[in-house]
Design an enzyme around this catalytic site. Sequence first.
Site, PDB file in Angstrom:
ATOM      1  CD  GLU A 113      17.897  -1.029  22.857  1.00 11.99           C
ATOM      2  OE1 GLU A 113      19.134  -0.972  22.709  1.00 11.99           O
ATOM      3  OE2 GLU A 113      17.083  -0.587  22.011  1.00 11.99           O
ATOM      4  CD  GLU A 126      16.169   2.185  15.897  1.00 21.64           C
ATOM      5  OE1 GLU A 126      16.140   2.281  17.145  1.00 21.64           O
ATOM      6  OE2 GLU A 126      17.198   1.885  15.265  1.00 21.64           O
TER       7      GLU A 126
END
Length: 392
Positions: free
Chosen positions: A307, A195
């Site tokens: 997110e 990520e």
Amino acid sequence: MGVRMRLQATKIFCIFVLLVSVLVLECPPRAKARTTHQKWAKKPKGTIKTIKGDTDIIDCVDIHKQPAFDHPLLKNHGLQMQPDSSKFNNAPKFKHPQEWHKHGECPKGTIPIKRQVITGHPIMRKNRRNFSVPAASNSGHQYSIVVFNYASASMQGATAEIDVWDPSLAIPASDFSLSQIWITAGASSSFQTIEAGWQVFPGRAGDSLPRLFVYWTADDYTSTGCYDLICPGFVQTNNIYALGAALTPSTYNGNQFTLVIEIERDQGTGNWWLFLWGTAIGYWPASIYGNGLLGTSGASSIQWGGEILDSSGSNGFHSLTQMGSGYFAEQGWEKASFVRRLQYTDPTGSVLIAPSQSELLTYAPAPSCYDYQFQQDSSGQLYFYYGGPGCT
């Protein structure tokens, strides 16, 4: 004569007091400090030089003494300074300045490590999106993302260009908001990720600035999972960019600043290399993923988007924590947050492919809070706009 002088002195004093009062009234109020931390952690071992910037303290650490090599699986790891071969080696490179660059640079043979701040708040571990359960089961996390799934775990990388913003948080001490790319493989306890992106997370960073981050897990965020170089895992080789350092945010209806991310699996070693703005930064070693798919073969899914973590207990359905720019996707260019250059690397490791819109899935379980929209520019490049202000 004495009385007259006293009257004049009194008059001058009154005028002086009046002028001071006007100046005080006209002074603009001080802006609220964006920094909440007070205490810095100790400098890491192997520090050769320390650079004090306006927002960060950077320690230049001997490249061979960086935290990665404390990982039990990397005790005898041979440092790889560059990928054996890369389609990105000859890509255009441009330096995206970080604030601390104004105050110095780390010498060759060292890497810049952002000094950690002690905020007194626990750092929330990230978690996996579960698309098959109700959104309320995602433990306070909300998403607006686009997904590309491959038939097998054989994709060798992906790219993203993400514009940077500074969203506000409803509960700064424990909420976060981020935009990133996820490269994933596996299922259940074998779920693994690579990520990278930017994040506003005062509980971790001590301020509300957008900051560069990387993350990984080898076991579904259970016992592994770590930001930047806080724990052993990611190996940095570049002496210019500091993971965790502040980034310049875009402005509404103004300048747009983007984070250009390229990740590819080195065909010789299996290590996953990170490029930022065309420059090799370092890699996630194949060995930290063990016998998992990211350690042995490749990725099965790529996700791009935003997110938030809502720590209020409402699971993000009643939170004013912003995602992206804090504006809904239909606002478009210079207003809404976007990701472009949605590409993956084919199983040969040599070809970048842009999926068509029809091949992409979307996941935005709270669209009245955080939505998305696809748009194309005049050249046909696909943009994924996403985010929103939250909702009450």
